[in-house]
Write a protein that holds these residues in place. Sequence first.
Motif: not given
Length: 125
Positions: A14-36
């Motif tokens: 695995x590669x782990x990456x953070x954008x440093x942003x704090x958001x709710x669960x749905x938004x966090x999941x969506x941004x990860x999925x949009x990035x693949x």
Amino acid sequence: VLALKEKIREVGEKMLVSNGKRVDFASALQSCEEAGGTLATPTNEEENKAILGIVKQYNQYAYLGIKEGEISGQFKHINGMPLNYTNWHQYEPNGEGREKCVEMYTDGSWNDKKCNQYRLTICEF
């Protein structure tokens, strides 16, 4: 590339990456999925420690890719697979169906939490 150096951690496959942003669960999941990718989900102690490294770097609790299933108190990977590894904080999970998401504390332990809280986004690829 140098700017990303401190933001990417590799653990196993695995590669782990953070954008440093704090958001709710749905938004966090969506941004990860949009990035693949998907939300970081530790499947062993080594991965838990790698995610903890990012949590400590930002000094913020982070959502994990784990949610409560239909049965109260039964948590699964967001892809529906059962958890083979857990690191619950003492007396957790305790939300009894009201806290369906899971966050990682700055000590690496887990807590069930409501999904509308703002937490650090950490994705895995």
